[in-house]
Design an enzyme around this catalytic site. Structure first.
Site, short mmCIF file in Angstrom:
data_model
loop_
_atom_site.label_atom_id
_atom_site.label_comp_id
_atom_site.label_asym_id
_atom_site.label_seq_id
_atom_site.Cartn_x
_atom_site.Cartn_y
_atom_site.Cartn_z
N HIS A 1 -7.91 2.05 10.07
CA HIS A 1 -7.80 2.53 8.69
C HIS A 1 -6.32 2.55 8.31
O HIS A 1 -5.47 3.01 9.07
CB HIS A 1 -8.41 3.93 8.59
CG HIS A 1 -8.14 4.59 7.28
ND1 HIS A 1 -8.34 3.94 6.08
CD2 HIS A 1 -7.68 5.83 6.97
CE1 HIS A 1 -8.01 4.76 5.10
NE2 HIS A 1 -7.61 5.90 5.61
N CYS B 1 -12.66 7.90 3.99
CA CYS B 1 -12.02 6.69 4.53
C CYS B 1 -12.81 6.04 5.67
O CYS B 1 -12.53 4.91 6.06
CB CYS B 1 -10.61 7.01 4.99
SG CYS B 1 -9.64 7.82 3.73
N ASN C 1 -3.22 3.45 0.91
CA ASN C 1 -4.48 3.92 1.50
C ASN C 1 -5.59 3.74 0.45
O ASN C 1 -5.60 4.44 -0.56
CB ASN C 1 -4.32 5.38 1.89
CG ASN C 1 -5.58 5.96 2.53
OD1 ASN C 1 -6.64 5.36 2.48
ND2 ASN C 1 -5.45 7.13 3.12
#
Ligand SMILES: CC(C)(COP(=O)(O)OP(=O)(O)OC[C@H]1O[C@@H](n2cnc3c(N)ncnc32)[C@H](O)[C@@H]1OP(=O)(O)O)[C@@H](O)C(=O)NCCC(=O)NCCS
Length: 311
Positions: free
Chosen positions: A238, A99, A268
């Site tokens: 994020h 990520c 996500n």
């Protein structure tokens, strides 16, 4: 891409919209259509980034692509993106910082243009995470979605200025968030695929480390630039979990109205989450010229990073 809402998931996962919303803030996620791959999404994002920069694909000297869900182990996804854009001859490679991929990519792109001022770097970040979700594991499958984002980085462009970027990692904690399918997964032809092939995660531990490290590295980047959170117009973190984002905002003392959130729409999307959020914040008029933006990421590896951009 199609959209999978929490209500869609209720039909085949033992979960509820209420659980997902209160624990994560996610309401829906996007899923690549059959036959569409991470490289297709990256190429689409790249075309938009090139148009935004007023550049032609042929001007690109480097294609660097962040992903933890590549189309293949080989060839790399950057080469596939390059081919889809009609680019030949650029340096093209993938890297995996999960990520944190986009912020890692900014750091690499900065190094490339510092060493080679004429370089025109296309940074893509793309994920096909829904292809590696175990739909029988409700603690992970509700969290992730597919997506892509892209930027062009040059030494002399007119877009946002990358003021600073810092990346970090701790490989000792890698086992807390894994996606199998690499050569450590000792499958022989015909073997059934096990749970280790998919996303596996210790959510609680990841949560703790994410909050601590995203806040700490953000603080570090601000301090080494003689700045405080008061100098940050917008935090784009994020997009993993709303509670993680709120906790990071609290630790940094940045109020919610200066923190951009779009995970309710996308879930996500790992490496794609930050560039998607930047594009979305611009499109929604939340991110405007003149703003200083702080990016903060955390992901499998563990990896984490922060960057300061002046739009
Ligand atoms: C995964 C996460 C949402 C779980 O939230 P949590 O508050 O820690 O929830 P818990 O793990 O305590 O689980 C609580 C209960 O909900 C259940 N549960 C888990 N997923 C569920 C789901 N989708 N629907 C309904 N119930 C679920 C669990 O089985 C558990 O039940 P039990 O108490 O009967 O055993 C949270 O830990 C998280 O977001 N972690 C970070 C994950 C992340 O963002 N990773 C990527 C970082 S890059």
């Amino acid at each position: 891409m199609d959209v999978l809402t929490n209500f869609d998931l209720e039909k085949f996962v033992e979960t509820t919209d209420e659980w997902i919303t209160t624990r994560t803030g996610i309401k829906q996620r996007h899923r690549l259509a059959e036959g569409q791959n991470a490289s297709d999404a990256a190429a689409e994002a790249a075309r938009l980034a090139l148009a935004d920069a007023g550049m032609e694909p042929g001007e690109i000297t480097h294609v660097i692509n962040a992903t933890c869900t590549p189309d293949y182990l080989c060839p790399n996804t950057a080469c596939l993106v390059e081919a889809k854009l009609g680019i030949v001859g650029a340096m093209a490679f993938d890297f995996n910082a999960a990520c944190s991929g986009y912020v890692y990519g900014l750091s690499m792109a900065r190094a490339i243009v510092a060493a080679q001022p004429e370089a025109r770097v296309l940074l893509t970040a793309t994920e096909a995470l829904t292809r590696r979700l175990n739909w029988a594991d409700r603690s992970t499958c509700v969290l992730f979605g597919d997506g892509a984002g892209a930027s062009v980085i040059t030494a002399d462009g007119e877009g946002a200025l990358l003021e600073d970027v810092r990346c970090a990692s701790d490989g000792n904690l890698g086992g807390l968030l894994t996606i199998g399918g690499g050569t450590n997964t000792p499958y022989a032809k015909g073997d059934p695929i096990g749970d280790d092939f998919f996303v596996q995660m210790n959510g609680r531990d990841v949560f703790k480390h994410a909050v601590r490290n995203m806040a700490a590295i953000s603080q570090e980047v601000l301090e080494r630039n003689g700045l405080t959170t008061g100098d940050v117009a917008l935090l784009i973190p994020h997009q993993a979990n709303l509670r993680i984002i709120e906790a990071v905002g609290d630790r940094l003392g940045i109020p919610a109205e200066r923190v951009f959130v779009n995970l309710h729409e996308f879930g996500n999307t790992s490496a794609a989450s930050v560039p998607l959020a930047i594009a979305d914040a611009r499109a929604k008029g939340v991110l405007r010229p003149g703003m200083r933006v702080l990016l903060a990421t955390f992901g499998g590896g563990f990896t984490w990073g922060a960057a300061l951009l002046h739009f």
